[in-house]
Scaffold this motif. Structure first.
Motif, short mmCIF file in Angstrom:
data_model
loop_
_atom_site.label_atom_id
_atom_site.label_comp_id
_atom_site.label_asym_id
_atom_site.label_seq_id
_atom_site.Cartn_x
_atom_site.Cartn_y
_atom_site.Cartn_z
N UNK A 134 0.90 -1.22 0.06
CA UNK A 134 0.08 0.00 -0.05
C UNK A 134 1.08 1.21 0.07
N UNK A 135 0.65 2.00 -0.98
CA UNK A 135 1.39 3.35 -0.98
C UNK A 135 0.63 4.51 -0.54
N UNK A 136 0.88 5.37 0.29
CA UNK A 136 0.26 6.76 0.70
C UNK A 136 0.98 7.86 -0.06
N UNK A 137 0.46 8.71 -0.79
CA UNK A 137 1.11 10.01 -1.17
C UNK A 137 0.24 11.25 -0.64
N UNK A 138 1.10 12.17 -0.04
CA UNK A 138 0.41 13.51 0.28
C UNK A 138 0.93 14.49 -0.15
N UNK A 139 0.23 15.47 -0.56
CA UNK A 139 0.66 16.55 -1.23
C UNK A 139 0.22 18.04 -0.47
N UNK A 140 1.28 18.42 0.21
CA UNK A 140 0.76 19.69 1.27
C UNK A 140 1.30 20.99 0.56
N UNK A 141 0.41 21.77 0.08
CA UNK A 141 0.68 23.19 -0.31
C UNK A 141 0.67 24.21 0.60
N UNK A 142 1.72 24.68 1.00
CA UNK A 142 1.91 25.53 2.06
C UNK A 142 2.04 27.20 1.64
N UNK A 143 1.76 28.12 2.40
CA UNK A 143 1.59 29.41 1.80
C UNK A 143 3.02 30.27 1.60
N UNK A 144 3.85 29.65 1.86
CA UNK A 144 5.28 30.14 1.45
C UNK A 144 6.30 29.37 1.32
N UNK A 145 7.41 29.48 0.58
CA UNK A 145 8.54 28.30 0.40
C UNK A 145 8.97 28.46 1.82
#
Length: 244
Positions: A134-145
């Motif tokens: 099983x593979x989990x991938x999460x993409x977290x988009x933050x407000x700044x670099x």
């Protein structure tokens, strides 16, 4: 959460130092042997320096590099095929509150440094020898670099918490014990991608699962966002219930 093993060395910042596949740099002769050997055959270096044997398949560095190239292009099925895997099922969701869907120090960080969005996907993948991961991938988009860099620096340290993967029953598994040992992360600008892998069936090697995580971390969110469930959906509510 960090995908590194307890016997690995730590750097001056306290992070695990990630090793090459098998924990050592592969010599030229062995690389040639691995590249010439079909995936699924065992290769062992003399003196026990490296063992690349795996029940789910043996992975040469050249094969992993090709899988990562496919992943970066959003060709996830080609990525799995290069890794001797077949996608059985996939579930995904999209939420706005990252803190609610995380835990540990990572949750505390996201509570004070909110993200812009969170995409999560869970795959069940079959290997040719009857293994399943099983593979989990999460993409977290933050407000700044800067915030994205700080998040990755935190999540890469084992034991600091993580973004919660979707519940295993969504892909036909039970409750999954996410250890964080088979892990990789990537940062690109304001986005942090976190990938984890765990076995569901059979006995895939840790080195192999590390490699799968490394490739999965390269998959862009655009390759899975079509038809993705949104906050308040059955998938998202189910994930919140299981993690409560």
């Amino acid at each position: 959460m960090g995908g590194f093993r307890s016997d690995q060395a730590r750097g001056p910042d306290g992070k695990w130092i990630k090793e090459k596949i098998g924990g050592t740099v592969v010599g030229a002769a062995l690389v040639a042997t691995m590249m010439a050997t079909p995936i699924g055959a065992g290769v062992t270096a003399s003196g026990g320096a490296l063992s690349a044997e795996s029940s789910i398949g043996q992975l040469a560095r050249s094969t992993l590099d090709k899988a990562k190239q496919s992943a970066k292009k959003g060709q996830r099925r080609t990525t799995w095929k290069r890794l001797d895997l077949r996608e059985v099922t996939r579930k995904s969701d999209r939420v706005a509150d990252c803190a609610v869907h995380s835990y540990g120090r990572v949750q505390r960080f996201l509570a004070t440094t909110p993200c812009r969005s969170l995409y999560r996907v869970l795959y069940a993948l079959d290997g040719r020898d009857g293994d399943r991961v099983v593979v989990s991938v999460s993409w977290v988009r933050m407000r700044s670099t800067g915030a994205a860099r700080a998040l990755r620096n935190l999540v890469d340290v084992h034991g600091t918490g993580n973004v919660r993967p979707l519940p295993g029953w969504l892909v036909g598994a039970g409750r999954i014990d996410w250890t964080g040992w088979n892990y990789d992360s990537v940062r690109s600008g304001r986005q942090v991608t976190i990938a984890e892998v765990e076995p569901l069936r059979g006995n895939p090697s840790a080195e192999y699962m590390d490699a799968v995580a490394e490739a999965a971390a390269q998959v862009p969110p655009t390759s899975v966002t079509s038809g993705m469930a949104t906050a308040g959906s059955e998938v998202t509510r189910a994930a919140m219930v299981e993690c409560s």
